[in-house]
Scaffold this motif. Structure first.
Motif, PDB file in Angstrom:
ATOM      1  N   ALA A  45       2.864   4.896   5.973  1.00 46.33           N
ATOM      2  CA  ALA A  45       3.191   3.478   6.117  1.00 46.33           C
ATOM      3  C   ALA A  45       3.358   2.796   4.765  1.00 46.33           C
ATOM      4  CB  ALA A  45       2.105   2.779   6.929  1.00 46.33           C
ATOM      5  N   VAL A  46       2.442   3.062   3.840  1.00 49.54           N
ATOM      6  CA  VAL A  46       2.548   2.473   2.503  1.00 49.54           C
ATOM      7  C   VAL A  46       3.785   3.003   1.779  1.00 49.54           C
ATOM      8  CG1 VAL A  46       1.426   2.308   0.239  1.00 49.54           C
ATOM      9  CG2 VAL A  46       0.064   2.061   2.335  1.00 49.54           C
ATOM     10  N   GLY A  47       4.075   4.285   1.996  1.00 46.53           N
ATOM     11  CA  GLY A  47       5.240   4.883   1.360  1.00 46.53           C
ATOM     12  C   GLY A  47       6.547   4.228   1.772  1.00 46.53           C
ATOM     13  N   PHE A  48       6.620   3.745   3.006  1.00 48.20           N
ATOM     14  CA  PHE A  48       7.845   3.111   3.483  1.00 48.20           C
ATOM     15  C   PHE A  48       8.181   1.845   2.699  1.00 48.20           C
ATOM     16  CE2 PHE A  48       8.500   5.854   7.069  1.00 48.20           C
ATOM     17  CZ  PHE A  48       9.829   5.642   7.414  1.00 48.20           C
ATOM     18  N   LEU A  49       7.196   1.248   2.069  1.00 49.01           N
ATOM     19  CA  LEU A  49       7.464   0.046   1.281  1.00 49.01           C
ATOM     20  C   LEU A  49       8.342   0.343   0.066  1.00 49.01           C
ATOM     21  CD1 LEU A  49       3.895  -1.590   1.317  1.00 49.01           C
ATOM     22  CD2 LEU A  49       5.825  -2.012   2.872  1.00 49.01           C
ATOM     23  N   SER A  50       8.393   1.607  -0.372  1.00 47.60           N
ATOM     24  CA  SER A  50       9.171   1.974  -1.560  1.00 47.60           C
ATOM     25  C   SER A  50      10.625   2.310  -1.245  1.00 47.60           C
ATOM     26  CB  SER A  50       8.519   3.171  -2.257  1.00 47.60           C
ATOM     27  OG  SER A  50       8.576   4.336  -1.431  1.00 47.60           O
ATOM     28  N   VAL A  51      10.995   2.376   0.033  1.00 46.59           N
ATOM     29  CA  VAL A  51      12.345   2.811   0.409  1.00 46.59           C
ATOM     30  C   VAL A  51      13.455   1.967  -0.220  1.00 46.59           C
ATOM     31  CG1 VAL A  51      13.949   3.075   2.353  1.00 46.59           C
ATOM     32  CG2 VAL A  51      11.608   3.963   2.526  1.00 46.59           C
ATOM     33  N   PRO A  52      13.369   0.624  -0.221  1.00 51.82           N
ATOM     34  CA  PRO A  52      14.490  -0.154  -0.765  1.00 51.82           C
ATOM     35  C   PRO A  52      14.547  -0.205  -2.294  1.00 51.82           C
ATOM     36  CG  PRO A  52      12.796  -1.636   0.043  1.00 51.82           C
ATOM     37  CD  PRO A  52      12.361  -0.235   0.409  1.00 51.82           C
ATOM     38  N   LEU A  53      13.534   0.298  -2.996  1.00 51.81           N
ATOM     39  CA  LEU A  53      13.490   0.153  -4.455  1.00 51.81           C
ATOM     40  C   LEU A  53      14.716   0.734  -5.166  1.00 51.81           C
ATOM     41  CD1 LEU A  53       9.696   0.743  -5.268  1.00 51.81           C
ATOM     42  CD2 LEU A  53      10.943  -1.412  -5.003  1.00 51.81           C
ATOM     43  N   PRO A  54      15.177   1.975  -4.844  1.00 56.90           N
ATOM     44  CA  PRO A  54      16.372   2.476  -5.539  1.00 56.90           C
ATOM     45  C   PRO A  54      17.592   1.590  -5.331  1.00 56.90           C
ATOM     46  CG  PRO A  54      15.238   4.250  -4.383  1.00 56.90           C
ATOM     47  CD  PRO A  54      14.608   2.979  -3.923  1.00 56.90           C
TER      48      PRO A  54
END
Length: 427
Positions: free
Chosen positions: A399-408
């Protein structure tokens, strides 16, 4: 040749009406509907065979998910070059036949009392290889079937079918598992691939031979051309990185999802099916709304905005509990699925429009290799986390990892664009 990318606006409904009058597209869509329903049944039934029937551990369940997705790392790149050397329709039919036969081996082994985890791993691996070829050929075949101004509508229709299958399939799977047991429920998937192949065989559109007028080069050179095309393009490169991040954490969730729902939330197979069906309803809404949302906020902006807004709802997954609190898992998934489908329709249609036809297979395969190759790593990570620290902890990491999806995407030129630029494609 300059090719512009656009999503449907006022004429979208008229375009969709005309699209569904296209006989061969209807057959392609019908085949997709049949196979997707069966695939969704197996996504529920196959882990249940391992967890309930063979008493698999959390790590073994994660390894099973890794085996399903390992093919994207093993044959992802050469698959694109091979597909670009062949007509795509025969590839679709052949891979459907292979998947039907392999899936049918599971209930046969269960009935004879010879089913083992080793067989499940082999079934997952062989099916995964066939799926790589099918998916690369499928995305590369659509531009041969439809004109470029109908690709967004065509992809939207296919995503709608996929999302509808995600709603109907898990519920059907849960009912079948409770009625006849998980191994026999997998017969539905074998039957679905057979039906899909029969629909595809009726398509009349004749593709141009990929080898016509072209000099055959080495496989290595052709793979390199596909890699170069994707890695040198500033938008494709960041889309691949963002999709790869999402797929890593999606596979992490898939690898522990059944263990989490069965052993932590205490759900029966029927309740698991209903939970996953309710979650997938968000995907249908996303498919139906993608064109309108993109028109309103911008064709480029929607690619990163869809993941930025919906990603935080993944935090509802580990907050789910027993009884009514299990609904939090479904709610979080519904919103995340909504964003994922909006994102996929926009970026896949853009890729198909941007890429020259002779490179479609290799471009799609390269994107799959870069983005989907992260899935076996995510699945193994999920299995190890669940085995060492518990399934809920693994879901928290996901769940926490999904927060990084839009960064690139936010670090790419997309952030400064409202609409996608024209692409120059050589024919």
């Amino acid at each position: 040749m300059t090719r512009s990318f656009s999503l449907p606006s006022k004429g979208a409904r008229e375009d969709e009406t005309t699209l569904f009058r296209h006989r061969d597209f209807r057959l392609l869509l019908s085949g997709a509907a049949a196979s997707q329903i069966g695939t969704q049944v197996t996504l529920v039934a196959l882990p249940l065979v391992a967890v309930l029937g063979l008493k698999a551990s959390a790590f073994e369940t994660g390894l099973l998910t890794a085996a399903e997705t390992a093919a994207f790392l093993l044959v992802g790149l050469p698959a694109g070059a091979w597909v670009d050397r062949m007509r795509r329709l025969p590839v679709l039919i052949s891979t459907d036949a292979v998947r039907a036969l392999v899936m049918a081996s599971v209930p046969l082994a269960a009935v004879t009392g010879t089913l083992t985890m080793a067989q499940l791993y082999l079934v997952a691996l062989v099916t995964g290889v066939a799926t790589v070829f099918f998916d690369v050929a499928h995305q590369s075949y659509l531009p041969a079937l439809l004109p470029k101004d109908r690709l967004v509508s065509g992809n939207g229709a296919l995503e709608t079918v996929h999302s509808c299958a995600q709603v109907a399939g898990p519920g059907l799977a849960g009912g079948l598992v409770q009625l006849v047991g998980a191994p026999l429920a997998i017969l539905a998937d074998a039957a679905s691939y057979t039906v899909s192949a029969l629909f595809l065989r009726r398509i009349r559109t004749v593709e141009t031979s990929p080898a016509a007028g072209a000099e055959r080069r080495s496989l290595r050179a052709e793979i390199g051309e596909g890699l170069t095309f994707v890695l040198r393009h500033p938008l494709l490169r960041m889309i691949a990185l963002s999709t790869g991040t999402a797929n890593f954490f999606s596979a992490l969730l898939l690898s522990v999802q059944t263990v989490f729902l069965v052993r932590v939330l205490g759900l029966a197979p029927g309740a698991i099916g209903l939970t996953l069906s309710a979650a997938a309803a968000g995907g249908i809404l996303g498919a139906l709304a993608a064109g309108r949302i993109a028109t309103g906020v911008g064709q480029a902006r929607i690619i990163w905005l869809s993941t930025l807004v919906t990603g935080p709802f993944a935090l509802l997954w580990p907050l789910a509990g027993t009884g009514p609190a299990a609904a939090l898992f479904a709610l979080g998934s519904a919103v995340v699925f909504f964003g994922a489908v909006v994102y996929n329709i926009a970026q896949v249609s853009f890729r198909q429009t941007l890429c020259p036809p002779r490179l479609l297979g290799r471009m799609n395969a390269t994107m799959r290799f870069l983005a989907w190759g992260a899935m076996p790593l995510g699945a193994l990570t999920g299995g190890l986390l669940a085995q060492s620290f518990g399934a809920r902890t693994a879901v928290w990491v996901c769940a926490v990892g999904f927060l990084s999806v839009p960064l690139p995407l936010l670090l790419s030129p997309l952030r400064g664009l409202r609409d996608l630029p024209s692409g120059t494609a050589d024919r």
